[in-house]
Design a protein around this motif. Structure first.
Motif, PDB file in Angstrom:
ATOM      1  N   ARG A   8     171.035  72.453  -6.366  1.00  0.00           N
ATOM      2  CA  ARG A   8     171.105  73.759  -7.183  1.00  0.00           C
ATOM      3  C   ARG A   8     172.670  73.692  -7.665  1.00  0.00           C
ATOM      4  O   ARG A   8     173.373  73.391  -7.124  1.00  0.00           O
ATOM      5  CB  ARG A   8     170.603  74.864  -6.410  1.00  0.00           C
ATOM      6  CG  ARG A   8     171.154  75.626  -5.705  1.00  0.00           C
ATOM      7  CD  ARG A   8     172.264  75.236  -4.704  1.00  0.00           C
ATOM      8  NE  ARG A   8     172.529  75.871  -3.746  1.00  0.00           N
ATOM      9  CZ  ARG A   8     173.976  76.492  -3.473  1.00  0.00           C
ATOM     10  NH1 ARG A   8     175.023  76.228  -4.467  1.00  0.00           N
ATOM     11  NH2 ARG A   8     174.336  77.305  -2.684  1.00  0.00           N
ATOM     12  N   ALA A  10     174.759  77.346  -8.538  1.00  0.00           N
ATOM     13  CA  ALA A  10     174.525  78.881  -8.235  1.00  0.00           C
ATOM     14  C   ALA A  10     175.821  79.645  -8.759  1.00  0.00           C
ATOM     15  O   ALA A  10     176.530  80.272  -7.878  1.00  0.00           O
ATOM     16  CB  ALA A  10     174.281  79.039  -6.678  1.00  0.00           C
ATOM     17  N   PRO A  11     176.035  79.685 -10.037  1.00  0.00           N
ATOM     18  CA  PRO A  11     177.067  80.506 -10.520  1.00  0.00           C
ATOM     19  C   PRO A  11     177.052  82.035 -10.313  1.00  0.00           C
ATOM     20  O   PRO A  11     176.024  82.444 -10.516  1.00  0.00           O
ATOM     21  CB  PRO A  11     177.293  79.906 -12.049  1.00  0.00           C
ATOM     22  CG  PRO A  11     175.789  79.775 -12.552  1.00  0.00           C
ATOM     23  CD  PRO A  11     175.084  79.208 -11.193  1.00  0.00           C
ATOM     24  N   SER A  12     177.991  82.590 -10.117  1.00  0.00           N
ATOM     25  CA  SER A  12     178.295  83.942 -10.149  1.00  0.00           C
ATOM     26  C   SER A  12     178.612  84.423 -11.569  1.00  0.00           C
ATOM     27  O   SER A  12     179.568  83.677 -12.072  1.00  0.00           O
ATOM     28  CB  SER A  12     179.069  84.575  -9.085  1.00  0.00           C
ATOM     29  OG  SER A  12     178.949  84.063  -7.761  1.00  0.00           O
ATOM     30  N   GLU A  44     173.885  84.072  -9.530  1.00  0.00           N
ATOM     31  CA  GLU A  44     174.203  84.633  -8.264  1.00  0.00           C
ATOM     32  C   GLU A  44     174.812  86.156  -8.677  1.00  0.00           C
ATOM     33  O   GLU A  44     176.043  86.354  -8.612  1.00  0.00           O
ATOM     34  CB  GLU A  44     175.051  83.888  -7.258  1.00  0.00           C
ATOM     35  CG  GLU A  44     174.307  82.622  -6.846  1.00  0.00           C
ATOM     36  CD  GLU A  44     174.647  82.202  -5.412  1.00  0.00           C
ATOM     37  OE1 GLU A  44     175.824  82.250  -5.123  1.00  0.00           O
ATOM     38  OE2 GLU A  44     173.553  81.759  -4.718  1.00  0.00           O
ATOM     39  N   TYR A 187     176.973  88.070  -0.193  1.00  0.00           N
ATOM     40  CA  TYR A 187     176.674  86.461  -0.724  1.00  0.00           C
ATOM     41  C   TYR A 187     176.110  85.562   0.370  1.00  0.00           C
ATOM     42  O   TYR A 187     175.242  84.828   0.462  1.00  0.00           O
ATOM     43  CB  TYR A 187     178.195  85.837  -1.097  1.00  0.00           C
ATOM     44  CG  TYR A 187     178.373  84.378  -1.087  1.00  0.00           C
ATOM     45  CD1 TYR A 187     177.539  83.562  -2.028  1.00  0.00           C
ATOM     46  CD2 TYR A 187     179.101  83.785  -0.282  1.00  0.00           C
ATOM     47  CE1 TYR A 187     177.432  82.165  -1.843  1.00  0.00           C
ATOM     48  CE2 TYR A 187     179.279  82.544  -0.232  1.00  0.00           C
ATOM     49  CZ  TYR A 187     178.481  81.666  -1.106  1.00  0.00           C
ATOM     50  OH  TYR A 187     178.464  80.073  -0.953  1.00  0.00           O
ATOM     51  N   VAL A 191     172.715  83.848  -0.250  1.00  0.00           N
ATOM     52  CA  VAL A 191     172.612  82.402  -0.532  1.00  0.00           C
ATOM     53  C   VAL A 191     171.915  81.606   0.437  1.00  0.00           C
ATOM     54  O   VAL A 191     171.344  80.665   0.030  1.00  0.00           O
ATOM     55  CB  VAL A 191     174.325  81.813  -0.593  1.00  0.00           C
ATOM     56  CG1 VAL A 191     174.700  81.737   1.074  1.00  0.00           C
ATOM     57  CG2 VAL A 191     174.254  80.637  -1.391  1.00  0.00           C
ATOM     58  N   ARG A 205     179.015  71.988  -4.165  1.00  0.00           N
ATOM     59  CA  ARG A 205     179.634  73.208  -4.725  1.00  0.00           C
ATOM     60  C   ARG A 205     181.109  73.177  -4.435  1.00  0.00           C
ATOM     61  O   ARG A 205     181.570  72.091  -3.684  1.00  0.00           O
ATOM     62  CB  ARG A 205     179.152  74.464  -3.945  1.00  0.00           C
ATOM     63  CG  ARG A 205     179.392  74.433  -2.467  1.00  0.00           C
ATOM     64  CD  ARG A 205     178.626  75.700  -1.801  1.00  0.00           C
ATOM     65  NE  ARG A 205     178.826  75.711  -0.299  1.00  0.00           N
ATOM     66  CZ  ARG A 205     178.334  76.457   0.392  1.00  0.00           C
ATOM     67  NH1 ARG A 205     177.548  77.459   0.040  1.00  0.00           N
ATOM     68  NH2 ARG A 205     178.382  76.492   1.945  1.00  0.00           N
ATOM     69  N   LEU A 209     184.592  77.094  -1.139  1.00  0.00           N
ATOM     70  CA  LEU A 209     183.417  77.610  -0.569  1.00  0.00           C
ATOM     71  C   LEU A 209     183.088  76.943   0.781  1.00  0.00           C
ATOM     72  O   LEU A 209     182.206  77.520   1.788  1.00  0.00           O
ATOM     73  CB  LEU A 209     182.039  77.659  -1.529  1.00  0.00           C
ATOM     74  CG  LEU A 209     182.183  78.349  -2.957  1.00  0.00           C
ATOM     75  CD1 LEU A 209     181.109  77.879  -3.667  1.00  0.00           C
ATOM     76  CD2 LEU A 209     182.130  80.023  -2.208  1.00  0.00           C
TER      77      LEU A 209
HETATM   78  N1  GLU Z   1     177.867  81.806  -6.590  1.00  0.00           N
HETATM   79  C1  GLU Z   1     178.973  81.376  -5.899  1.00  0.00           C
HETATM   80  C2  GLU Z   1     180.241  81.253  -6.857  1.00  0.00           C
HETATM   81  O1  GLU Z   1     180.026  81.223  -8.135  1.00  0.00           O
HETATM   82  C3  GLU Z   1     178.503  79.801  -5.308  1.00  0.00           C
HETATM   83  C4  GLU Z   1     177.766  80.081  -4.261  1.00  0.00           C
HETATM   84  C5  GLU Z   1     177.321  78.620  -3.647  1.00  0.00           C
HETATM   85  O2  GLU Z   1     177.360  77.502  -4.443  1.00  0.00           O
HETATM   86  O3  GLU Z   1     176.994  78.576  -2.663  1.00  0.00           O
HETATM   87  O4  GLU Z   1     181.095  80.987  -6.186  1.00  0.00           O
END
Ligand code: GLU
Length: 299
Positions: A8, A10-12, A44, A187, A191, A205, A209
């Motif tokens: 996946r 998963a952008p904020s 996200e 988060y 997540v 990612r 992170l």
């Molecule tokens: N939503 C997070 C972000 O944009 C990424 C989360 C993830 O990939 O675990 O920084």
């Protein structure tokens, strides 16, 4: 038998996609394709106040312009409160989470009193004031909910790119927040719940992170969930040497020129620049990472 690969991005939606976030998007997509897997996009948007209205749609349009399209319907975290609540209730029932009444100032004072003041620029390590065995809330209203970091629980995990990693969560971050004082889901919890609910086997990612992974593994263990394999990608640095972000002048990706943007992202991933064809990037990615299919569990 292997679980089919599911990855996946998963952008904020705190702003449009920029050169830095495209690297994670491209890498997660390439990895999924290299393993004949499924690639999902999850928005996200748990931190509502930080989200920019319309940024989610813009990100999806930017991804589409780059040829990166979710294989299944896009999911928004803002719709998933019930699942996060169920996870919180399970953690509370197990004694793995507890309510906390402390404000930031309370925490600073407690740390000062204990002779372990927070170091400048370091996040405070929660001193455990509201742990049930220390008296709990003592009549004060609950503000947030914390996950109890087990003592002597060093988490060892392997990053596919960075190699072996280790963190003693109790010492490095302490009992961390899973539901915030403003009522928003943190988060870390969201997540973990969503990666499991979506059957994610591989997380790809940005390297910024990586430091969250040990906390997420502890939550997975407490909730009886499988730990996915992790690969953290190199960051794009801004002019000040820090991670490229909206705050330090990252430009939104121009929808009109995806080839230039994809080539730049491919260079960050150390893939040879090409005519911008994702097929070519895919061949290189597959040669490098494709054979290393394994759902690495943490030790
Ligand atoms: N939503 C997070 C972000 O944009 C990424 C989360 C993830 O990939 O675990 O920084």
């Amino acid at each position: 038998m292997r679980t089919p690969y599911r990855g996946r991005f998963a952008p904020s939606p705190t702003g449009p996609l920029h050169a830095g976030s495209l690297v994670a998007a491209l890498a997660s997509w390439l990895d999924a394709r290299a393993h004949q897997g499924v690639w999902l996009v999850r928005i996200e948007d748990v931190d509502g106040p930080r989200c920019v209205p319309g940024a989610d749609r813009l990100i999806l349009d930017q991804l589409t312009a780059c040829g990166l399209v979710s294989d299944e319907p896009v999911q928004w975290q803002s719709m998933r409160g019930d699942a996060y609540e169920a996870a919180l209730q399970r953690l509370v029932a197990q004694g793995d989470a507890y309510p906390c009444a402390c404000s930031r100032q309370d925490i600073e004072l407690a740390l000062l009193a204990a002779g372990t003041p927070r170091e400048r620029h370091q996040a405070a390590i929660y001193p455990g004031t509201c742990r049930p065995e220390r008296g709990g809330l003592r009549g004060r209203p609950a503000r947030a909910w914390r996950f109890r970091a087990p003592l002597r629980a060093r988490v060892d995990w392997a990053d596919r790119r960075l190699g072996p990693q280790t963190q003693d969560v109790a010492r490095a971050v302490g009992d961390f927040i899973i539901k915030r004082a403003d009522g928003l889901w943190a988060y870390q919890l969201a997540v973990v719940v969503d990666d499991a609910a979506q059957g994610i086997t591989h997380v790809v990612r940005g390297e910024d992170l990586a430091d969250n992974t040990a906390r997420q593994i502890l939550l997975q263990r407490a909730l009886g969930l499988t730990t996915p394999a992790y690969l953290h990608t190199p960051l794009v640095l801004g002019p000040n040497g820090e991670k490229l972000s909206k705050q330090n002048g990252a430009q939104a990706l121009a929808l009109g020129d995806p080839v230039v943007a994809l080539n730049a992202a491919a260079r960050v991933l150390d893939l040879p620049a090409s005519s911008g064809s994702v097929a070519e990037a895919l061949a290189h990615w597959t040669a490098r990472w494709g054979a290393r299919w394994a759902t690495r569990r943490s030790a």
